[in-house]
Design a protein around this motif. Structure first.
Motif, mmCIF file in Angstrom:
data_model
loop_
_atom_site.group_PDB
_atom_site.id
_atom_site.type_symbol
_atom_site.label_atom_id
_atom_site.label_comp_id
_atom_site.label_asym_id
_atom_site.label_seq_id
_atom_site.Cartn_x
_atom_site.Cartn_y
_atom_site.Cartn_z
ATOM 1 N N TYR A 253 0.830 -1.208 0.000
ATOM 2 C CA TYR A 253 0.000 0.000 0.000
ATOM 3 C C TYR A 253 0.865 1.259 0.000
ATOM 4 O O TYR A 253 0.526 2.248 -0.665
ATOM 5 C CB TYR A 253 -0.966 -0.023 1.181
ATOM 6 C CG TYR A 253 -1.879 -1.217 1.128
ATOM 7 C CD1 TYR A 253 -2.904 -1.284 0.186
ATOM 8 C CD2 TYR A 253 -1.694 -2.310 1.979
ATOM 9 C CE1 TYR A 253 -3.725 -2.401 0.106
ATOM 10 C CE2 TYR A 253 -2.507 -3.423 1.904
ATOM 11 C CZ TYR A 253 -3.512 -3.460 0.963
ATOM 12 O OH TYR A 253 -4.316 -4.568 0.870
ATOM 13 N N ALA A 254 1.978 1.207 0.700
ATOM 14 C CA ALA A 254 2.920 2.326 0.635
ATOM 15 C C ALA A 254 3.458 2.465 -0.781
ATOM 16 O O ALA A 254 3.676 3.585 -1.274
ATOM 17 C CB ALA A 254 4.065 2.112 1.624
ATOM 18 N N LEU A 255 3.643 1.341 -1.455
ATOM 19 C CA LEU A 255 4.128 1.365 -2.830
ATOM 20 C C LEU A 255 3.116 2.038 -3.749
ATOM 21 O O LEU A 255 3.481 2.849 -4.609
ATOM 22 C CB LEU A 255 4.409 -0.061 -3.302
ATOM 23 C CG LEU A 255 4.903 -0.241 -4.730
ATOM 24 C CD1 LEU A 255 6.216 0.499 -4.953
ATOM 25 C CD2 LEU A 255 5.071 -1.724 -5.052
ATOM 26 N N HIS A 256 1.846 1.734 -3.577
ATOM 27 C CA HIS A 256 0.817 2.348 -4.414
ATOM 28 C C HIS A 256 0.676 3.843 -4.141
ATOM 29 O O HIS A 256 0.444 4.620 -5.073
ATOM 30 C CB HIS A 256 -0.517 1.633 -4.206
ATOM 31 C CG HIS A 256 -0.622 0.322 -4.937
ATOM 32 N ND1 HIS A 256 -0.941 0.240 -6.276
ATOM 33 C CD2 HIS A 256 -0.412 -0.947 -4.515
ATOM 34 C CE1 HIS A 256 -0.946 -1.026 -6.655
ATOM 35 N NE2 HIS A 256 -0.631 -1.773 -5.609
ATOM 36 N N VAL A 257 0.806 4.229 -2.883
ATOM 37 C CA VAL A 257 0.748 5.658 -2.567
ATOM 38 C C VAL A 257 1.966 6.371 -3.146
ATOM 39 O O VAL A 257 1.867 7.476 -3.704
ATOM 40 C CB VAL A 257 0.648 5.879 -1.042
ATOM 41 C CG1 VAL A 257 0.735 7.360 -0.705
ATOM 42 C CG2 VAL A 257 -0.669 5.296 -0.514
ATOM 43 N N MET A 258 3.136 5.761 -3.028
ATOM 44 C CA MET A 258 4.343 6.344 -3.621
ATOM 45 C C MET A 258 4.178 6.494 -5.133
ATOM 46 O O MET A 258 4.582 7.503 -5.731
ATOM 47 C CB MET A 258 5.543 5.465 -3.317
ATOM 48 C CG MET A 258 6.876 6.046 -3.787
ATOM 49 S SD MET A 258 8.036 4.796 -4.417
ATOM 50 C CE MET A 258 7.286 4.366 -5.979
ATOM 51 N N PRO A 372 -13.585 -1.699 3.155
ATOM 52 C CA PRO A 372 -13.189 -1.039 4.416
ATOM 53 C C PRO A 372 -11.774 -1.374 4.856
ATOM 54 O O PRO A 372 -11.017 -0.481 5.256
ATOM 55 C CB PRO A 372 -14.224 -1.568 5.418
ATOM 56 C CG PRO A 372 -15.423 -1.885 4.590
ATOM 57 C CD PRO A 372 -14.868 -2.417 3.307
ATOM 58 N N ARG A 373 -11.390 -2.642 4.770
ATOM 59 C CA ARG A 373 -10.032 -3.043 5.146
ATOM 60 C C ARG A 373 -9.010 -2.417 4.191
ATOM 61 O O ARG A 373 -7.927 -1.971 4.621
ATOM 62 C CB ARG A 373 -9.935 -4.565 5.119
ATOM 63 C CG ARG A 373 -8.518 -5.108 5.180
ATOM 64 C CD ARG A 373 -7.813 -4.832 6.511
ATOM 65 N NE ARG A 373 -6.420 -5.241 6.426
ATOM 66 C CZ ARG A 373 -6.007 -6.506 6.572
ATOM 67 N NH1 ARG A 373 -6.878 -7.486 6.780
ATOM 68 N NH2 ARG A 373 -4.720 -6.797 6.503
ATOM 69 N N LEU A 374 -9.345 -2.367 2.912
ATOM 70 C CA LEU A 374 -8.456 -1.780 1.920
ATOM 71 C C LEU A 374 -8.195 -0.312 2.244
ATOM 72 O O LEU A 374 -7.055 0.155 2.220
ATOM 73 C CB LEU A 374 -9.086 -1.912 0.535
ATOM 74 C CG LEU A 374 -8.206 -1.704 -0.692
ATOM 75 C CD1 LEU A 374 -7.077 -2.710 -0.732
ATOM 76 C CD2 LEU A 374 -9.053 -1.797 -1.953
ATOM 77 N N LEU A 375 -9.242 0.416 2.583
ATOM 78 C CA LEU A 375 -9.100 1.837 2.900
ATOM 79 C C LEU A 375 -8.295 2.041 4.185
ATOM 80 O O LEU A 375 -7.503 2.987 4.285
ATOM 81 C CB LEU A 375 -10.479 2.478 3.030
ATOM 82 C CG LEU A 375 -11.358 2.443 1.768
ATOM 83 C CD1 LEU A 375 -12.692 3.134 2.024
ATOM 84 C CD2 LEU A 375 -10.646 3.070 0.588
ATOM 85 N N GLU A 376 -8.469 1.171 5.159
ATOM 86 C CA GLU A 376 -7.692 1.264 6.399
ATOM 87 C C GLU A 376 -6.195 1.105 6.127
ATOM 88 O O GLU A 376 -5.365 1.835 6.677
ATOM 89 C CB GLU A 376 -8.149 0.181 7.384
ATOM 90 C CG GLU A 376 -9.512 0.426 8.000
ATOM 91 C CD GLU A 376 -9.911 -0.719 8.923
ATOM 92 O OE1 GLU A 376 -9.041 -1.586 9.177
ATOM 93 O OE2 GLU A 376 -11.065 -0.748 9.363
ATOM 94 N N ASP A 377 -5.852 0.144 5.276
ATOM 95 C CA ASP A 377 -4.440 -0.096 4.977
ATOM 96 C C ASP A 377 -3.831 1.080 4.213
ATOM 97 O O ASP A 377 -2.651 1.405 4.392
ATOM 98 C CB ASP A 377 -4.286 -1.388 4.174
ATOM 99 C CG ASP A 377 -4.580 -2.629 5.006
ATOM 100 O OD1 ASP A 377 -4.462 -2.549 6.246
ATOM 101 O OD2 ASP A 377 -4.926 -3.675 4.427
ATOM 102 N N ILE A 378 -4.609 1.702 3.353
ATOM 103 C CA ILE A 378 -4.119 2.883 2.643
ATOM 104 C C ILE A 378 -3.917 4.035 3.618
ATOM 105 O O ILE A 378 -2.899 4.750 3.568
ATOM 106 C CB ILE A 378 -5.102 3.283 1.523
ATOM 107 C CG1 ILE A 378 -5.148 2.193 0.453
ATOM 108 C CG2 ILE A 378 -4.696 4.625 0.897
ATOM 109 C CD1 ILE A 378 -6.270 2.364 -0.548
ATOM 110 N N ASP A 379 -4.855 4.220 4.533
ATOM 111 C CA ASP A 379 -4.751 5.296 5.530
ATOM 112 C C ASP A 379 -3.522 5.143 6.416
ATOM 113 O O ASP A 379 -2.980 6.123 6.921
ATOM 114 C CB ASP A 379 -6.007 5.340 6.398
ATOM 115 C CG ASP A 379 -7.208 5.922 5.668
ATOM 116 O OD1 ASP A 379 -6.990 6.623 4.654
ATOM 117 O OD2 ASP A 379 -8.346 5.665 6.092
#
Length: 435
Positions: A253-258, A372-379
């Motif tokens: 998820y950090a990779l996708h945000v990066m 919901p779990r996906l959004l939590e991990d992105i947050d």
């Protein structure tokens, strides 16, 4: 929230209840693909996917098409580097018919030698069409260079020569060995209930049995290299590929945000630098291509040949800056997370995308996550984790960088190849210095 159960023969059934939807999406995913092909059988997994539409012991190919068309639905399939998928979208009152049809296509496929020969010719035209599309060809060619000598980098379609050695016996043997119940996932999304959906799947796929074959999945070793393809076209298409971890890496998820900070959207660093400030490209994009045994961060843009080298340098420097933590602001992080969240959330409005996500997460992560779990991990991604994932990529990754140019090239083909090879060496040194 998605529901999951396992049938007595090992088939995993997933469902996502979407009461407001009018249609139902169904995906049948087989954990088998090009990675399971034997040496020389390149393109066999893809040919097997095509063969599913060529008729069964109970229906010919026109009857298969007629059932879906009569329901106002759509039927299709695709082969990835890791798995094979058969999918349908139909109205809610036709679910039983669709599942029965999909089950028959998987368990009762019976292509004749004549029909396989004609389909091989069809795939030959598909290969030629892909070669005519510079972006599609360059993407496949760079992955071949990235994982040179490993099946992960091989052609999904195969070649005309490899296809010429295949026949109906090859197809039947691959399906019999790999289309097994313990490698099958059937997912559905729409106004369905899980127990009823699972019962329908059981009725359609009960005859499948587990596989006796054992497989070992070791990480692919990235190599990297240079691809230069002169083409008669107006511009220059450039693609960079940097190795990244496998799909289920804990820092995904950090990779996708990066990646969002780097090259997704008009506010990204690459767009700002290459389009807004320099004016050297019309569009630029970065994307994550992750698989079970490896992955790449791909950067793509079209430019003029005289600007190609500068744009390549600028792109890599932006990635190195992210790895060093330079100028990563709280606002930039916040905006990138909103973008990734928004994409994940909006994708839920599409029933085909929703059911595809269920099956993909099951294949790579072992269970569906739910939005919901996906959004939590992105947050949970913060500036520290974003910089760390960039460093983890840049350090070893730039040493295995792949660079490709197709179209009009700067100078002669040999000159371009030498210059790109020299750039690769320079980038490897830059990565070492920034580590």
């Amino acid at each position: 929230m998605p529901e999951s159960s396992t049938l007595s023969n090992g088939i995993v059934v997933l469902s996502d209840h979407v009461p407001q939807a009018n249609g139902v999406g169904i995906s049948v995913v087989v954990d088998a693909g090009p990675q399971d092909e034997k040496q020389g059988d390149f393109g066999l997994a893809h040919l097997c996917e095509h063969s599913l539409f060529l008729g069964t012991r109970n229906r010919n190919e026109r009857e298969i098409a007629s059932i879906i068309d009569s329901a106002g639905g759509q039927l299709g399939g695709f082969t990835t580097r890791d798995y094979t998928c058969l999918h349908a979208t139909i109205s809610a009152d036709c679910v039983t018919y669709a599942i029965d049809l999909l089950g028959d296509m998987v368990t009762g496929t019976a292509p004749t030698q004549d029909r396989i020969c004609r389909e091989i010719d069809v795939i030959g035209h598909e290969i030629e069409r892909h070669h005519d599309q510079a972006d599609v060809w360059l993407d496949a060619r760079l992955k071949q260079v990235m994982w040179r000598g490993d099946r992960l980098g091989g052609s999904i379609l195969g070649t005309r020569d490899s296809l010429a050695s295949l026949d109906a016996t090859s197809v039947s043997g691959f399906i019999q060995e790999h289309y097994a119940s313990d490698r099958l996932i059937v997912a559905g999304a729409g106004p369905i209930t899980h127990d009823e959906f699972a019962e329908q799947v059981n009725d359609a796929f009960w005859s499948l049995t587990p596989s006796a074959a054992q497989r070992t999945r070791t990480p692919a070793v990235p190599v990297g290299g240079v691809v230069v393809e002169p083409r008669e076209q107006k511009g220059t298409l450039v693609s960079l590929m940097i190795p990244i971890p496998v799909y289920n890496d804990p820092n995904r998820y950090a990779l996708h945000v990066m990646n969002a900070v780097l090259g997704c959207g008009m506010s990204s660093r690459l767009y700002t630098q290459l389009r807004d400030r320099l004016g050297h490209v019309y569009s630029v994009n970065s994307s994550i291509n992750a698989y079970a045994r490896g992955g790449v961060l791909a950067i793509e843009f079209a430019t003029n040949p005289e600007h190609a080298i500068q744009c390549i340098i600028e792109s890599v420097e932006q990635l190195i800056r992210l790895a060093s933590g330079d100028a990563i602001t709280e606002e930039e992080l916040w905006q990138a997370k909103l973008q990734v969240r928004g994409q994940a959330y909006l994708a839920s409005d599409s029933i085909p995308t929703r059911v595809g996500r269920l099956a993909t997460q099951q294949i790579y992560l072992g269970s569906p996550l739910g939005v919901p779990r996906l959004l939590e991990d992105i947050d949970a991604v913060d500036m520290v984790s974003l910089s760390q994932v960039a460093r983890d990529i840049v350090g070893p990754g730039l040493g295995s960088l792949s660079i490709g140019i197709a179209g009009r090239i700067p100078g002669s083909e040999d000159q371009a190849r030498e210059e790109l090879a020299a750039l690769r060496d320079c980038f490897a040194e830059m990565a070492t210095e920034s580590a």
